[in-house]
Design a protein around this motif. Structure first.
Motif, short mmCIF file in Angstrom:
data_model
loop_
_atom_site.label_atom_id
_atom_site.label_comp_id
_atom_site.label_asym_id
_atom_site.label_seq_id
_atom_site.Cartn_x
_atom_site.Cartn_y
_atom_site.Cartn_z
N VAL A 229 97.22 41.71 88.76
CA VAL A 229 97.06 41.13 90.10
C VAL A 229 96.50 39.71 90.00
N GLN A 230 95.48 39.53 89.17
CA GLN A 230 94.85 38.22 89.06
C GLN A 230 95.80 37.18 88.50
N GLN A 231 96.62 37.56 87.52
CA GLN A 231 97.57 36.62 86.95
C GLN A 231 98.61 36.20 87.99
N ALA A 232 99.06 37.15 88.79
CA ALA A 232 100.02 36.82 89.84
C ALA A 232 99.41 35.86 90.86
N LEU A 233 98.18 36.13 91.24
CA LEU A 233 97.50 35.25 92.20
C LEU A 233 97.26 33.86 91.61
N ASP A 234 96.85 33.82 90.35
CA ASP A 234 96.60 32.54 89.70
C ASP A 234 97.87 31.70 89.61
N ALA A 235 99.01 32.37 89.49
CA ALA A 235 100.30 31.66 89.41
C ALA A 235 100.86 31.31 90.78
N GLY A 236 100.15 31.70 91.83
CA GLY A 236 100.60 31.40 93.19
C GLY A 236 101.79 32.21 93.63
N LEU A 237 101.98 33.38 93.05
CA LEU A 237 103.13 34.22 93.38
C LEU A 237 102.85 35.09 94.60
N LYS A 238 103.87 35.30 95.40
CA LYS A 238 103.74 36.12 96.60
C LYS A 238 104.19 37.55 96.30
N PHE A 239 103.48 38.52 96.84
CA PHE A 239 103.89 39.92 96.71
C PHE A 239 103.30 40.72 97.85
N ASP A 240 104.04 41.75 98.28
CA ASP A 240 103.57 42.60 99.37
C ASP A 240 103.44 44.06 98.94
N ALA A 241 103.67 44.34 97.66
CA ALA A 241 103.56 45.70 97.14
C ALA A 241 103.30 45.63 95.65
N ILE A 242 102.78 46.73 95.10
CA ILE A 242 102.54 46.84 93.66
C ILE A 242 103.04 48.20 93.21
N PHE A 243 103.83 48.21 92.14
CA PHE A 243 104.19 49.45 91.46
C PHE A 243 103.56 49.39 90.08
N ALA A 244 102.56 50.22 89.85
CA ALA A 244 101.89 50.29 88.55
C ALA A 244 102.38 51.53 87.82
N HIS A 245 102.56 51.42 86.50
CA HIS A 245 103.18 52.49 85.73
C HIS A 245 102.26 53.65 85.40
N ASN A 246 101.01 53.59 85.81
CA ASN A 246 100.18 54.80 85.80
C ASN A 246 99.08 54.63 86.83
N ASP A 247 98.36 55.71 87.08
CA ASP A 247 97.37 55.70 88.16
C ASP A 247 96.15 54.85 87.85
N LEU A 248 95.76 54.79 86.56
CA LEU A 248 94.60 53.98 86.22
C LEU A 248 94.86 52.50 86.52
N SER A 249 96.01 52.00 86.09
CA SER A 249 96.31 50.59 86.36
C SER A 249 96.53 50.35 87.85
N ALA A 250 97.05 51.34 88.57
CA ALA A 250 97.17 51.21 90.03
C ALA A 250 95.79 51.11 90.67
N GLY A 251 94.84 51.91 90.17
CA GLY A 251 93.48 51.83 90.69
C GLY A 251 92.86 50.47 90.45
N GLY A 252 93.11 49.89 89.27
CA GLY A 252 92.62 48.55 88.98
C GLY A 252 93.24 47.51 89.89
N ALA A 253 94.54 47.69 90.18
CA ALA A 253 95.23 46.76 91.07
C ALA A 253 94.67 46.83 92.48
N ILE A 254 94.42 48.04 92.96
CA ILE A 254 93.82 48.20 94.30
C ILE A 254 92.50 47.46 94.37
N GLN A 255 91.67 47.66 93.36
CA GLN A 255 90.36 47.01 93.35
C GLN A 255 90.49 45.49 93.37
N ALA A 256 91.41 44.97 92.57
CA ALA A 256 91.59 43.52 92.50
C ALA A 256 92.07 42.95 93.83
N VAL A 257 93.00 43.65 94.48
CA VAL A 257 93.50 43.18 95.78
C VAL A 257 92.38 43.18 96.81
N ARG A 258 91.61 44.24 96.86
CA ARG A 258 90.54 44.35 97.87
C ARG A 258 89.45 43.32 97.63
#
Length: 341
Positions: A229-258
């Motif tokens: 998530v942080q790399q995407a934001l640092d690159a100025g990329l737009k996204f409205d959804a995240i598909f993470a390949h396991n639940d742990l990385s999805a949990g990390g993504a949720i935390q980063a977005v929030r």
């Protein structure tokens, strides 16, 4: 000092082979000799080890299981599934991990040489495939669970990773999410490519090509979700959804977005993969693709049990279906929420 089979043989005036035959019911024996041996066994209190009896019978009634580590979040479910079947058939399970690298494999190899188990269940540790192939070619029954490298030489149990990725994509498309960020698993795992292919092809069928800049390779950890998530934001990329390949990385993504002040699921909807217990306790609870991990362990163990009972190993992999579990981390687009820097 413990009583040995040699002590029984000496007291009864017979050979150790005769004592072994009495214990295992093998071969024709004089009834009076057999009774004398049994009487001596009772007098001395001799208790033969289960392993010794098993080896004498040509079967240890032990199943070996080789796994990378017990720290993998879904490992307990696979193990429980295997144990459910193995113990119900009167077998035991001998578990090996690769936590100590080469030292662990040396210990495992010593148990193989000692014929400590009748067959092997494997969740392939990295770098062990060639050795496992050798064991299989020498006659050791082997069943792979979650066959990440797709080795047709082995009987295996797998799940529908590609269909799972497609289901995640279809769900996000139905919610109006057209700019997904994808945080993959380890590149050399077959499941990683299958999940990505299923997800990408479903978006392509809807006329949407994934932005390759929004596909980040992860390693199935909480931290890689945050970093993606942080790399995407640092690159100025737009996204409205995240598909993470396991639940742990999805949990990390949720935390980063929030942490950026955005809302999950309204600004960014998040989908994981596995459906481990953790998925129900993220904030918000995680929409994810359920893998039937316990059933995979059960199915693999049944293959071995069937083989021990005289049934041939299946030539084709047994594939168990995934299921999309919808929780609160995904929601429809309302006023076109898209995250950017």
């Amino acid at each position: 000092m413990s009583i040995t089979i040699a002590d029984v043989a000496a007291r009864a005036g017979v050979s150790k082979t005769t004592v072994s035959r009495v214990l295992n019911g093998k071969g024709e024996l004089d009834m009076r000799t057999a009774e004398r041996v049994r009487q001596v066994i009772a007098e001395l209190g001799y208790v033969p080890s289960a392993r010794a009896v098993g080896l004498a019978r040509g079967r240890t009634r032990i199943v070996g299981m080789l796994v990378p580590s017990l720290t993998w979040p879904w490992m307990g479910e696979v193990l429980q599934g295997a144990v459910d079947v193995v113990e119900s058939e009167g077998y035991g399970l001998l578990l090996f991990t690769c936590n100590r690298g080469e030292e662990s494999m040396q210990q495992f190899a010593s148990q193989v040489s000692a014929q400590s188990f009748d067959g092997l269940l494997v969740i392939e540790p990295e770098g062990t495939l060639a050795y496992i192939e050798q064991l299989h070619s020498r006659g050791l029954p082997v069943v792979l669970i979650d066959d990440r490298a797709k080795q047709p030489v082995f009987p295996s149990v797998a799940t529908t990773n590609r269909a799972g990725g497609a289901a995640a994509a279809q769900h996000l498309l139905e919610l109006g999410r057209h700019q997904p960020l994808v945080i993959t698993g380890v590149d050399w795992f077959g499941c990683t490519q299958e999940r990505l292919d299923g997800f990408r092809d479903t978006y392509a069928a809807a006329g949407i090509e994934l932005d390759p800049r929004l596909v980040f390779e992860g390693d199935f950890t909480h931290d890689c979700g945050r970093k993606g998530v942080q790399q995407a934001l640092d690159a100025g990329l737009k996204f409205d959804a995240i598909f993470a390949h396991n639940d742990l990385s999805a949990g990390g993504a949720i935390q980063a977005v929030r942490e950026t002040g955005r809302n999950v699921p309204n600004d960014v909807s998040v989908v994981g993969f596995d459906d481990i217990p953790y998925a129900q306790h993220t904030e918000p609870p995680l929409t994810t693709v359920h893998q039937p991990m316990r059933q995979m362990g059960q199915a693999a163990a049944r293959m071995l049990m069937g083989y021990f009972g005289g049934s041939p190993m299946p030539e084709e992999p047994q594939v168990l279906p995934t299921t999309l579990i919808v929780r609160s981390s995904t929601a429809p687009v309302t006023a076109r929420h898209t995250v950017n820097r």
